[in-house]
Design an enzyme around this catalytic site. Structure first.
Site, PDB file in Angstrom:
ATOM      1  N   ASP A 103       0.835  -1.207   0.000  1.00 43.07           N
ATOM      2  CA  ASP A 103       0.000   0.000   0.000  1.00 43.07           C
ATOM      3  C   ASP A 103       0.869   1.255   0.000  1.00 43.07           C
ATOM      4  OD1 ASP A 103      -2.315   1.470   0.041  1.00 43.07           O
ATOM      5  OD2 ASP A 103      -2.791   1.087   2.135  1.00 43.07           O
ATOM      6  N   THR A 160     -10.240  -7.447  -6.200  1.00 39.48           N
ATOM      7  CA  THR A 160     -11.506  -7.469  -6.954  1.00 39.48           C
ATOM      8  C   THR A 160     -12.230  -6.124  -6.823  1.00 39.48           C
ATOM      9  OG1 THR A 160     -12.386  -8.609  -4.994  1.00 39.48           O
ATOM     10  CG2 THR A 160     -11.981  -9.964  -6.931  1.00 39.48           C
ATOM     11  N   ASN A 220     -10.424  -3.159  -6.843  1.00 33.19           N
ATOM     12  CA  ASN A 220      -9.609  -2.107  -7.488  1.00 33.19           C
ATOM     13  C   ASN A 220     -10.153  -1.668  -8.855  1.00 33.19           C
ATOM     14  OD1 ASN A 220      -6.417  -3.269  -6.134  1.00 33.19           O
ATOM     15  ND2 ASN A 220      -7.747  -1.620  -5.419  1.00 33.19           N
ATOM     16  N   ILE A 271      -7.310  -5.203   6.770  1.00 26.68           N
ATOM     17  CA  ILE A 271      -6.970  -6.403   5.993  1.00 26.68           C
ATOM     18  C   ILE A 271      -7.423  -6.301   4.531  1.00 26.68           C
ATOM     19  CG2 ILE A 271      -8.999  -7.745   6.743  1.00 26.68           C
ATOM     20  CD1 ILE A 271      -5.450  -9.122   6.314  1.00 26.68           C
TER      21      ILE A 271
HETATM   22  C1  FPP Z   1      -2.004   0.192  -3.317  1.00 28.34           C
HETATM   23  O1  FPP Z   1      -1.491   1.490  -3.239  1.00 28.34           O
HETATM   24  C2  FPP Z   1      -1.380  -0.476  -4.439  1.00 28.34           C
HETATM   25  C3  FPP Z   1      -2.051  -1.054  -5.468  1.00 28.34           C
HETATM   26  C4  FPP Z   1      -3.519  -1.105  -5.560  1.00 28.34           C
HETATM   27  C5  FPP Z   1      -1.317  -1.665  -6.587  1.00 28.34           C
HETATM   28  C6  FPP Z   1      -0.111  -2.421  -6.141  1.00 28.34           C
HETATM   29  C7  FPP Z   1       0.721  -2.704  -7.308  1.00 28.34           C
HETATM   30  C8  FPP Z   1       2.073  -2.651  -7.295  1.00 28.34           C
HETATM   31  C9  FPP Z   1       2.862  -2.385  -6.092  1.00 28.34           C
HETATM   32  C10 FPP Z   1       2.853  -2.981  -8.493  1.00 28.34           C
HETATM   33  C11 FPP Z   1       2.554  -4.400  -8.853  1.00 28.34           C
HETATM   34  C12 FPP Z   1       3.546  -4.976  -9.675  1.00 28.34           C
HETATM   35  C13 FPP Z   1       3.354  -6.096 -10.388  1.00 28.34           C
HETATM   36  C14 FPP Z   1       4.508  -6.728 -10.968  1.00 28.34           C
HETATM   37  C15 FPP Z   1       2.023  -6.693 -10.618  1.00 28.34           C
HETATM   38  P1  FPP Z   1      -2.493   2.678  -3.468  1.00 28.34           P
HETATM   39  O2  FPP Z   1      -2.522   3.000  -4.923  1.00 28.34           O
HETATM   40  O3  FPP Z   1      -3.829   2.357  -2.898  1.00 28.34           O
HETATM   41  O4  FPP Z   1      -1.798   3.818  -2.658  1.00 28.34           O
HETATM   42  P2  FPP Z   1      -2.526   4.972  -1.841  1.00 28.34           P
HETATM   43  O5  FPP Z   1      -3.309   4.278  -0.750  1.00 28.34           O
HETATM   44  O6  FPP Z   1      -1.383   5.765  -1.309  1.00 28.34           O
HETATM   45  O7  FPP Z   1      -3.386   5.721  -2.799  1.00 28.34           O
END
Ligand code: FPP
Length: 257
Positions: free
Chosen positions: A32, A78, A80, A210
């Site tokens: 996150d 699911t 996102n 979670i």
């Molecule tokens: C949450 O941070 C992160 C995600 C929803 C995406 C996670 C994906 C990666 C770390 C890269 C994945 C790499 C591969 C190879 C599949 P957020 O966007 O919710 O952050 P925020 O809470 O600060 O907005």
């Protein structure tokens, strides 16, 4: 949060020590804070995801070197899909970018790729990239790098219940045969064999929840919450999280040994 005192480093104020003989077998991570990392730098959110992908590479290598058996990374839930289309589309491209550049290194490190989630609902290029990576690494015998992609814990439980109920309805499964083991075997994590349940779940970026991750499997997992945003996760913070896990006294409902 537990504080540690760092040994062998006079300049550091915090002391902690990682016991290399008691490394957790299954480490699961809620990655996150990509968006906030980008925002703090006045960058678009996708810049955070791009840097987050580089962190995935670093942490994969570290985890494999430490002898972790399974590293499960929550890459897309699911839920996102609710994000803006441009962000979803960028996130769907990341596995393609990641495997395009990283499969040779995964093979070099004997890492096998697995996936949990509803991958048939992914755009076809993403699904094919994931399936190719699974195929290309299938003979590797080292760490399993398990991506949770279009994964949701409640949906997984619903799917398992539907499968079990269908068998009961067909008359091929007696109700008394529905046990904890059978339910575990009906989960997407069944493919992880003896390492289905995470020993520790790490969540970065200061959120303490979670978020529909491995709901069945975390029954006796330890949780480590870090303030670090995922793109800033480095060797020290990763090892420190594992050291914090090692301080815990796991009793699985029993008494201290
Ligand atoms: C949450 O941070 C992160 C995600 C929803 C995406 C996670 C994906 C990666 C770390 C890269 C994945 C790499 C591969 C190879 C599949 P957020 O966007 O919710 O952050 P925020 O809470 O600060 O907005």
């Amino acid at each position: 949060m537990v504080s540690f005192w760092k040994k062998n480093n006079e300049t550091a104020t915090a002391e902690w020590e990682l016991d290399l003989d008691h490394i957790p077998e299954h480490v699961a991570i809620i990655m996150d804070g990509n968006g906030r990392w980008a925002q703090q730098r006045h960058l678009p959110r996708i810049a955070g995801h791009k840097e987050g992908m580089n962190t995935v590479k670093k942490v994969t290598k570290l985890a494999s070197d430490l002898g972790i058996k399974v590293l499960t990374l929550y890459a897309f839930s699911t839920e996102n899909w609710k994000r803006p289309e441009t962000e979803v589309s960028y996130l769907m491209g990341l596995p393609i970018k990641f495997f395009d550049t990283f499969v040779p290194e995964l093979i070099e490190n004997n890492v096998r790729v697995e996936v949990i989630g509803y991958i048939d609902q992914l755009p076809s290029a993403t699904r094919v990239a994931v399936e190719n990576a699974i195929e290309q690494t299938k003979n590797n015998t080292g760490m399993v790098l398990n991506f949770a992609l279009n994964y949701g814990g409640r949906a997984e439980i619903v799917t398992a219940v539907q499968e079990i109920a269908t068998k009961v309805q067909n008359g091929t499964l007696p109700v008394e045969a529905i046990t904890t083991d059978l339910v575990s075997q009906s989960m997407m994590t069944a493919k992880l064999g003896e390492y289905q349940d995470p020993d520790v779940v790490i969540r970065t970026s200061g959120e303490i929840r979670i978020s529909n991750f491995l709901l069945w499997q975390v029954a006796y997992s330890e949780f480590v919450f870090l303030d670090t945003h995922w793109p800033d996760m480095d060797e020290t913070s990763f090892k420190q999280a594992l050291a914090e896990y090692q301080q815990r006294n796991r009793r699985f409902g029993g008494l201290k040994k």
